[in-house]
Structure formats: C-alpha cells, structure tokens
Design a protein around this motif. Structure first.
Motif, PDB file in Angstrom:
ATOM      1  N   GLN A   1      -2.420   4.560   4.258  1.00 60.60           N
ATOM      2  CA  GLN A   1      -3.585   3.723   4.978  1.00 60.60           C
ATOM      3  C   GLN A   1      -4.791   4.242   4.485  1.00 60.60           C
ATOM      4  O   GLN A   1      -5.706   3.209   4.052  1.00 60.60           O
ATOM      5  CB  GLN A   1      -3.501   3.922   6.385  1.00 60.60           C
ATOM      6  CG  GLN A   1      -4.054   2.940   7.266  1.00 60.60           C
ATOM      7  CD  GLN A   1      -3.680   1.636   7.240  1.00 60.60           C
ATOM      8  OE1 GLN A   1      -2.438   1.211   7.581  1.00 60.60           O
ATOM      9  NE2 GLN A   1      -4.531   0.920   6.779  1.00 60.60           N
ATOM     10  N   ASP A   2      -5.256   5.606   4.579  1.00 60.94           N
ATOM     11  CA  ASP A   2      -6.420   6.270   4.025  1.00 60.94           C
ATOM     12  C   ASP A   2      -6.622   5.677   2.605  1.00 60.94           C
ATOM     13  O   ASP A   2      -7.891   5.496   2.313  1.00 60.94           O
ATOM     14  CB  ASP A   2      -6.369   7.591   4.198  1.00 60.94           C
ATOM     15  CG  ASP A   2      -6.559   7.900   5.698  1.00 60.94           C
ATOM     16  OD1 ASP A   2      -6.785   7.085   6.318  1.00 60.94           O
ATOM     17  OD2 ASP A   2      -6.382   9.265   5.886  1.00 60.94           O
TER      18      ASP A   2
ATOM     19  N   CYS B   1      -9.069  -6.185   2.444  1.00 58.88           N
ATOM     20  CA  CYS B   1      -8.110  -6.226   3.417  1.00 58.88           C
ATOM     21  C   CYS B   1      -8.253  -7.478   4.268  1.00 58.88           C
ATOM     22  O   CYS B   1      -9.284  -7.928   4.994  1.00 58.88           O
ATOM     23  CB  CYS B   1      -8.226  -5.125   4.395  1.00 58.88           C
ATOM     24  SG  CYS B   1      -6.908  -4.941   5.748  1.00 58.88           S
TER      25      CYS B   1
ATOM     26  N   ARG C   1       2.533   7.795   6.118  1.00 62.53           N
ATOM     27  CA  ARG C   1       1.910   6.507   6.248  1.00 62.53           C
ATOM     28  C   ARG C   1       0.397   6.437   6.333  1.00 62.53           C
ATOM     29  O   ARG C   1      -0.351   5.517   5.999  1.00 62.53           O
ATOM     30  CB  ARG C   1       2.512   5.715   7.692  1.00 62.53           C
ATOM     31  CG  ARG C   1       3.910   5.174   7.316  1.00 62.53           C
ATOM     32  CD  ARG C   1       4.256   4.115   8.615  1.00 62.53           C
ATOM     33  NE  ARG C   1       4.378   5.066   9.802  1.00 62.53           N
ATOM     34  CZ  ARG C   1       5.521   5.697  10.051  1.00 62.53           C
ATOM     35  NH1 ARG C   1       6.477   5.573   9.334  1.00 62.53           N
ATOM     36  NH2 ARG C   1       5.477   6.212  11.212  1.00 62.53           N
ATOM     37  N   ILE C   2      -0.093   7.748   7.008  1.00 62.15           N
ATOM     38  CA  ILE C   2      -1.522   7.915   7.284  1.00 62.15           C
ATOM     39  C   ILE C   2      -2.196   7.833   6.041  1.00 62.15           C
ATOM     40  O   ILE C   2      -3.168   7.183   5.886  1.00 62.15           O
ATOM     41  CB  ILE C   2      -1.796   8.838   8.006  1.00 62.15           C
ATOM     42  CG1 ILE C   2      -1.337   9.020   9.632  1.00 62.15           C
ATOM     43  CG2 ILE C   2      -3.346   9.453   8.079  1.00 62.15           C
ATOM     44  CD1 ILE C   2      -1.473  10.054  10.565  1.00 62.15           C
TER      45      ILE C   2
ATOM     46  N   TYR D   1       0.672   4.190  -2.756  1.00 62.90           N
ATOM     47  CA  TYR D   1       0.439   5.553  -2.445  1.00 62.90           C
ATOM     48  C   TYR D   1       1.590   6.613  -3.143  1.00 62.90           C
ATOM     49  O   TYR D   1       1.346   7.722  -3.765  1.00 62.90           O
ATOM     50  CB  TYR D   1       0.558   5.657  -0.907  1.00 62.90           C
ATOM     51  CG  TYR D   1       0.120   7.209  -0.493  1.00 62.90           C
ATOM     52  CD1 TYR D   1      -1.134   7.642  -0.891  1.00 62.90           C
ATOM     53  CD2 TYR D   1       0.897   7.701   0.363  1.00 62.90           C
ATOM     54  CE1 TYR D   1      -1.594   8.837  -0.366  1.00 62.90           C
ATOM     55  CE2 TYR D   1       0.429   9.118   0.971  1.00 62.90           C
ATOM     56  CZ  TYR D   1      -0.682   9.485   0.639  1.00 62.90           C
ATOM     57  OH  TYR D   1      -0.989  10.770   1.000  1.00 62.90           O
TER      58      TYR D   1
ATOM     59  N   GLY E   1      -5.150  -7.412   8.114  1.00 60.32           N
ATOM     60  CA  GLY E   1      -4.216  -6.332   7.813  1.00 60.32           C
ATOM     61  C   GLY E   1      -3.286  -6.109   6.656  1.00 60.32           C
ATOM     62  O   GLY E   1      -2.715  -5.318   6.267  1.00 60.32           O
TER      63      GLY E   1
ATOM     64  N   ALA F   1      -5.373   3.355   0.834  1.00 61.37           N
ATOM     65  CA  ALA F   1      -5.799   1.935   0.744  1.00 61.37           C
ATOM     66  C   ALA F   1      -7.384   1.411   1.283  1.00 61.37           C
ATOM     67  O   ALA F   1      -8.127   0.689   0.797  1.00 61.37           O
ATOM     68  CB  ALA F   1      -4.933   0.993   1.934  1.00 61.37           C
ATOM     69  N   ASP F   2      -7.709   2.241   2.358  1.00 60.70           N
ATOM     70  CA  ASP F   2      -9.135   2.077   2.998  1.00 60.70           C
ATOM     71  C   ASP F   2     -10.020   2.346   2.039  1.00 60.70           C
ATOM     72  O   ASP F   2     -11.359   1.632   1.924  1.00 60.70           O
ATOM     73  CB  ASP F   2      -9.044   2.680   4.333  1.00 60.70           C
ATOM     74  CG  ASP F   2      -8.197   1.857   5.474  1.00 60.70           C
ATOM     75  OD1 ASP F   2      -7.990   0.731   5.257  1.00 60.70           O
ATOM     76  OD2 ASP F   2      -7.995   2.520   6.713  1.00 60.70           O
TER      77      ASP F   2
ATOM     78  N   TYR G   1      -3.290  -6.296   2.529  1.00 60.00           N
ATOM     79  CA  TYR G   1      -4.099  -5.873   1.314  1.00 60.00           C
ATOM     80  C   TYR G   1      -4.085  -6.569  -0.001  1.00 60.00           C
ATOM     81  O   TYR G   1      -2.861  -6.949  -0.012  1.00 60.00           O
ATOM     82  CB  TYR G   1      -3.983  -4.267   1.189  1.00 60.00           C
ATOM     83  CG  TYR G   1      -4.565  -3.324   2.142  1.00 60.00           C
ATOM     84  CD1 TYR G   1      -5.764  -2.997   2.316  1.00 60.00           C
ATOM     85  CD2 TYR G   1      -3.656  -3.205   3.260  1.00 60.00           C
ATOM     86  CE1 TYR G   1      -6.196  -2.123   3.473  1.00 60.00           C
ATOM     87  CE2 TYR G   1      -4.148  -2.453   4.285  1.00 60.00           C
ATOM     88  CZ  TYR G   1      -5.455  -1.857   4.199  1.00 60.00           C
ATOM     89  OH  TYR G   1      -6.093  -0.970   5.289  1.00 60.00           O
TER      90      TYR G   1
ATOM     91  N   ILE H   1       0.790  -1.332  -0.038  1.00 58.54           N
ATOM     92  CA  ILE H   1      -0.023   0.151   0.080  1.00 58.54           C
ATOM     93  C   ILE H   1       0.914   1.161   0.192  1.00 58.54           C
ATOM     94  O   ILE H   1       0.556   2.217  -0.430  1.00 58.54           O
ATOM     95  CB  ILE H   1      -0.892  -0.005   1.152  1.00 58.54           C
ATOM     96  CG1 ILE H   1      -0.459  -0.022   2.437  1.00 58.54           C
ATOM     97  CG2 ILE H   1      -1.991  -1.142   1.017  1.00 58.54           C
ATOM     98  CD1 ILE H   1      -1.362   0.442   3.401  1.00 58.54           C
ATOM     99  N   GLU H   2       1.923   1.186   0.465  1.00 61.82           N
ATOM    100  CA  GLU H   2       2.836   2.532   0.570  1.00 61.82           C
ATOM    101  C   GLU H   2       3.271   2.705  -0.900  1.00 61.82           C
ATOM    102  O   GLU H   2       3.560   3.801  -1.528  1.00 61.82           O
ATOM    103  CB  GLU H   2       4.057   2.106   1.393  1.00 61.82           C
ATOM    104  CG  GLU H   2       3.792   2.054   2.796  1.00 61.82           C
ATOM    105  CD  GLU H   2       4.934   2.236   3.885  1.00 61.82           C
ATOM    106  OE1 GLU H   2       5.759   2.229   3.580  1.00 61.82           O
ATOM    107  OE2 GLU H   2       4.307   2.693   5.146  1.00 61.82           O
TER     108      GLU H   2
END
Ligand SMILES: [Zn+2]
Length: 147
Positions: A120-121, A134, A116-117, A83, A137, A123-124, A139, A79-80
């Motif tokens: 995460q957002d 997910c 990182r936030i 992003y 934890g 990905a969510d 993905y 996910i990083e």
C-alpha cells in the motif's frame, strides 16, 4: 474519487477538455464555438455549460471525464505484484543451505500484514511521484494516456 499528483491532474484535465464538448442541458444541445471562439448556447445564450462525452454522458465539470479516461484507457496495476517485484529486485534471496526463497515470498509468508502495508505504501508513493493514479481504491498507470 481520483487521487493523483497535481501534475497528473493538470494533464488529465487537459485531456478531459479535449475528450469532451460543452453542452447546454436546458436545450439539450452540444455547443460549438462561435466566431469569437467562445462557447455560448445558440438557443439560450448561456455559457454555464456542462461537458458531454459522446456515448458516455453529460455532467458538470471535468472530474467525471478524467475518471472515465483513467478507467477506460489506464492500465490497472496489481499493487501486491508490483511490491513483490520491488522486494525481489532490492533484496537478495534468502538461503538455508540448499533451500532458497525470494524476499517477497518470505515477507508475505512470515508477516502478511507488513507485506500488505508495504504494498500500500509503495503504491501511494508511486501516486505522489506521478507514476500511477488511484481511482476509488484501484491503481492505474496512465503513461500511455498522458504522453
Ligand atoms: Zn441553451
């Protein structure tokens, strides 16, 4: 635990149904459909049946089969990395004279927590939009699985 949109959960459940067989645990047998197309144990007559995936196991319900499908056939997503690609796609490179930095490089170096936030957002929301799921934890993309 599996997090996914309702749409994805419904599709996964259908796949889990196809990928598994009804199973009577008391008699320890796989149950085939009878002439009416109903599933009842030929030995005890019970229709309170578990699900069996050959070579994997026997358990109640579909959740574990759905998780098994995601784990074995889904494509794990970093996910990083996802992003970083997004940031570099939507923002211009940052320049200081001759020096040039990608937006993801800058955000990650200057404010790693915000990075990182953000990852995460991002990905969510992809999970909400049925792009990913997910599982515990991690993905996964499952587009190959559900098409
Ligand atoms: Zn039985």
């Amino acid at each position: 635990m599996l997090e996914a949109s309702d749409e994805i959960k419904e599709k996964l459940k259908e796949l889990a149904h196809e990928a598994s067989r009804p199973f009577c645990y008391s008699d320890y047998v796989t149950v085939e459909a009878d002439e009416k197309g109903q599933y009842r144990c030929p030995k005890c007559g019970s229709d309170d049946l578990m699900r069996e995936v050959e070579g994997v196991g026997v358990e109640w319900g579909y959740d574990w089969v759905m998780e098994h499908l995601v784990e074995t056939e889904g494509e794990r997503v970093d996910i990083e990395e996802l992003y970083r690609d997004l940031l570099d796609d939507i923002y211009e490179p940052i320049k200081f004279g001759e020096l040039e930095y990608s937006p993801s490089q800058v955000l990650e170096a200057v404010d790693p927590v915000a990075f990182r936030i953000g990852a995460q957002d991002n990905a969510d929301s992809a999970v909400e939009d049925s792009q990913m799921v997910c599982l515990n934890g991690s993905y996964f993309r499952i587009s190959d699985l559900i098409e």
